[in-house]
Design a protein around this motif. Structure first.
Motif, PDB file in Angstrom:
ATOM      1  N   TYR A 222      46.534  37.455  28.780  1.00 39.50           N
ATOM      2  CA  TYR A 222      47.730  37.929  29.485  1.00 39.50           C
ATOM      3  C   TYR A 222      47.866  39.457  29.492  1.00 39.50           C
ATOM      4  N   TRP A 224      47.124  43.520  30.783  1.00 42.03           N
ATOM      5  CA  TRP A 224      47.213  44.255  32.045  1.00 42.03           C
ATOM      6  C   TRP A 224      46.428  45.549  31.897  1.00 42.03           C
ATOM      7  N   ASP A 238      43.888  35.112  32.105  1.00 46.08           N
ATOM      8  CA  ASP A 238      45.184  35.189  32.802  1.00 46.08           C
ATOM      9  C   ASP A 238      45.737  36.607  32.860  1.00 46.08           C
ATOM     10  N   GLY A 239      44.864  37.597  32.742  1.00 44.08           N
ATOM     11  CA  GLY A 239      45.289  38.979  32.845  1.00 44.08           C
ATOM     12  C   GLY A 239      45.303  39.467  34.277  1.00 44.08           C
ATOM     13  N   CYS A 240      45.717  40.714  34.474  1.00 46.66           N
ATOM     14  CA  CYS A 240      45.694  41.315  35.805  1.00 46.66           C
ATOM     15  C   CYS A 240      45.198  42.750  35.721  1.00 46.66           C
ATOM     16  N   THR A 242      45.254  46.534  37.907  1.00 48.22           N
ATOM     17  CA  THR A 242      45.813  47.376  38.963  1.00 48.22           C
ATOM     18  C   THR A 242      44.986  48.654  39.036  1.00 48.22           C
ATOM     19  N   VAL A 255      45.478  45.150  43.500  1.00 52.43           N
ATOM     20  CA  VAL A 255      45.892  44.310  42.381  1.00 52.43           C
ATOM     21  C   VAL A 255      45.037  43.053  42.365  1.00 52.43           C
ATOM     22  N   GLY A 256      44.469  42.727  41.214  1.00 53.15           N
ATOM     23  CA  GLY A 256      43.662  41.525  41.076  1.00 53.15           C
ATOM     24  C   GLY A 256      44.063  40.725  39.861  1.00 53.15           C
ATOM     25  N   TYR A 257      43.772  39.419  39.894  1.00 51.73           N
ATOM     26  CA  TYR A 257      44.194  38.520  38.830  1.00 51.73           C
ATOM     27  C   TYR A 257      42.995  37.740  38.290  1.00 51.73           C
ATOM     28  N   VAL A 258      42.852  37.740  36.966  1.00 49.62           N
ATOM     29  CA  VAL A 258      41.788  36.967  36.340  1.00 49.62           C
ATOM     30  C   VAL A 258      42.075  35.482  36.553  1.00 49.62           C
ATOM     31  N   GLU A 260      41.870  34.194  39.528  1.00 51.01           N
ATOM     32  CA  GLU A 260      42.156  34.101  40.956  1.00 51.01           C
ATOM     33  C   GLU A 260      41.287  35.122  41.690  1.00 51.01           C
ATOM     34  N   GLU A 264      37.091  36.773  33.767  1.00 50.72           N
ATOM     35  CA  GLU A 264      37.508  37.221  32.444  1.00 50.72           C
ATOM     36  C   GLU A 264      36.431  38.090  31.796  1.00 50.72           C
TER      37      GLU A 264
END
Length: 281
Positions: A222, A224, A238-240, A242, A255-258, A260, A264
């Motif tokens: 989680y 950032w 589940d991190g992101c 920027t 912006v990207g999401y682990v 999605e 990881e």
């Protein structure tokens, strides 16, 4: 001559708590009024137990469960100064009996900039090992280490190193080529100079390398990771991420999401189209 009680007792260590309200500084669905800048807000129902309720709530040093923020477009961000010894950890947030409002901002970025500036105030020693300790190294190539919970380490000179190893720690390296490391849960690592490195390895950590060519790593769950232009970043489960990039006309933010699209623990940069591209770590 007998010294007064205030002269014998040191002032309590202070920490900062970030929270959101509506535009009128109201929370709890518009039922609880927070105080403006310079004034103190007190919980009328304070209980020093590790349960939600019966106190004021927020994110210690701006880190925690973001699902708890106020909803809507007119969110106001409050930075509140609190006695460290009175903070109760609830996991993802904290509670406390009272706090003085130091800043009211319209954006998260402005509130976090205030918190980072507060954390970089010079301290008396360059190594602080107790809880809520502060360490500051202001010369070039300086080292600052705060190893207890809620600690702050700040290295403001060229090529400095700042390390906060306890939970909720804050490490700030503001000079060029600086290194900031926050290894405990909910930690913040900020490297604001050119080509800086920021690493937050604990759960729900924040790593920010906002100068050009910086590296940011938030490898705990989680986390950032944030970078400036032409940076490198990676995040954990589940991190992101920027990242700033230039599209040929102006600076923009990707912006990207682990989980999605991003993987990881993989290091990324962003091309001129705003696409995340894997690079060697």
């Amino acid at each position: 001559m007998t010294k007064s009680k205030s002269a014998l007792e040191p002032a309590p260590a202070k920490v900062l708590v970030l929270r959101t309200c509506n535009a009128n500084l109201l929370s709890r669905g518009g039922k609880f009024q927070w105080s403006p800048v310079g004034e103190t807000t007190t919980a009328p129902d304070w209980r020093a137990n590790a349960e939600c309720g019966n106190g004021l709530h927020g994110w210690l040093w701006g880190s925690g469960d973001w699902d708890l923020k106020e909803k809507g477009k007119d969110i106001t961000w409050l930075v509140v100064e609190v006695d460290a010894e009175k903070v109760v950890n609830l996991g993802g947030k904290v509670k406390f009996p009272s706090g003085k409002t130091l800043a009211v901002e319209k954006s998260w970025a402005a509130a976090m900039a205030f918190i980072r500036g507060y954390a970089s105030y010079p301290a008396a020693e360059s190594n602080a090992t107790g809880d809520s300790g502060h360490a500051s190294a202001t010369g070039d190539s300086g080292h600052a280490s705060a190893t207890g919970n809620y600690g702050h380490a700040s290295a403001t000179g060229y090529s400095g190193h700042a390390s906060a190893t306890g939970n909720y720690g804050h490490a700030s390296a503001t000079g060029n080529y600086g290194h900031a490391s926050a290894t405990g849960n909910y930690g913040h690592a900020s490297a604001t100079g050119y080509s800086g490195h920021a690493s937050a390895t604990g759960y729900s950590g924040h790593a920010s390398a906002t100068g050009n060519y910086g590296h940011a790593s938030a490898t705990g769950d989680y986390g950032w990771a944030i970078t400036g232009y032409d940076g490198r970043a990676k995040a954990g489960k589940d991190g992101c991420i920027t990242m700033a990039y230039h599209d040929g006309k102006r600076m923009r933010i990707a912006v990207g999401y682990v989980g999605e699209g991003l993987k990881e623990g993989i290091t990324y940069t962003v091309n001129s189209k705003g696409d995340f591209v894997e690079v060697a770590a």
